[in-house]
Design an enzyme around this catalytic site. Structure first.
Site, mmCIF file in Angstrom:
data_model
loop_
_atom_site.group_PDB
_atom_site.id
_atom_site.type_symbol
_atom_site.label_atom_id
_atom_site.label_comp_id
_atom_site.label_asym_id
_atom_site.label_seq_id
_atom_site.Cartn_x
_atom_site.Cartn_y
_atom_site.Cartn_z
ATOM 1 N N PRO A 1 -82.861 -49.367 -78.140
ATOM 2 C CG PRO A 1 -81.213 -48.478 -79.507
ATOM 3 C CD PRO A 1 -82.688 -48.742 -79.448
ATOM 4 C CD GLU A 2 -85.059 -49.733 -73.057
ATOM 5 O OE1 GLU A 2 -84.965 -48.670 -72.410
ATOM 6 O OE2 GLU A 2 -86.119 -50.130 -73.558
#
Length: 271
Positions: A2-3
């Site tokens: 997850p960014e």
């Protein structure tokens, strides 16, 4: 992993359900994440009221005065809001039950995430202490990027992926931003012109804001707080498209490896 857009999407999803709510119960099923969950966390949190839900880089910060819960989603973590009687699935490690009846549930199959506690009055948490500016904030501008790139021999892609330079520009978003700015990923950061710095800052903002608007980029198993997937991956111009025609000039997209990570660019549009 997850960014920033996925984490920001999660923050926006859970914030209305958490702010102003009191934590009535904390249930830890698996304390061994990337760093052990503090054994006294239930004692510290139970009865506390959540005042804000913030994000710093890829970290979620749940403010529960006098302290803060710091959450990192690791490689495959996610947060979901579920009814308190919802049976836990495998890898559902932590529940924070609220006075509304909902439970915030941390799911992390690889256990590479984190759930920690710190007191902001005693100083910033070590994980946050050396982070660079937020890419969507006022302090990240062309003057800053141009100045910090001077004399740097590393690639411009490596520079903008350095969290001490700017937070949250992960591999996918770096490739997409460099395409929009017309800059090849291997270009030495020190060769960046002021005009290119202006274009690149604008491109980073555009790519991140578009991804947030579309719910993030889901390439593997990341899901949002409601279980929905992001769809920005359907809008990628270069990332994951080797030999596909450039959306601008039809030149085949090139794939290279930088620092063990894949990079994609158009040899015609990017210089």
């Amino acid at each position: 992993m997850p960014e920033l857009p996925e984490v920001e999407t999660t923050r926006r999803g859970i914030e209305p359900h958490l702010t102003g709510r009191r934590i009535t119960q904390v249930h830890i099923r698996q304390p061994r994440l990337r760093w052990p969950i503090p054994t006294d966390l239930p004692h510290r949190l139970q009865g506390r009221t959540i005042t804000r839900v913030e994000r710093r880089g890829k970290y979620l910060l749940i403010q529960c005065p006098p302290g803060t819960v710091l959450i990192h989603l690791g490689m495959s973590g996610s947060l979901r809001l579920v009814p308190p009687d919802a049976p836990p699935r495998p890898h559902d490690h932590v529940d924070l039950t609220l006075d509304s009846g909902l439970t915030l549930r941390l799911h992390d199959p690889r256990r590479f995430g984190a759930l920690l506690w710190f007191d902001p009055e005693t100083g910033n948490h070590p994980l946050l202490a050396h982070l660079g500016p937020e890419p969507l904030g006022d302090s990240f501008d062309a003057d800053y990027l141009f100045r910090i790139s001077r004399g740097r021999r590393i690639s411009i892609k490596a520079l903008i992926m350095n969290s001490q330079v700017v937070v949250g520009v992960g591999n996918i978003y770096a490739s997409e931003s460099l395409f929009l700015a017309g800059i090849r990923p291997r270009r030495a950061a020190g060769r960046l012109t002021r005009a290119e710095a202006t274009r690149l800052v604008a491109a980073i903002r555009q790519v991140l804001e578009a991804s947030i608007a579309q719910g993030g980029t889901t390439l593997r198993d990341f899901v949002h707080e409601d279980g929905a997937h992001g769809y920005f991956s359907q809008s990628l111009r270069v990332y994951g498209r080797p030999q596909a025609p450039c959306t601008t000039c039809q030149t085949p997209i090139k794939h290279i490896t930088q620092g063990g990570r894949s990079s994609y660019y158009c040899p015609t549009c990017q210089k």
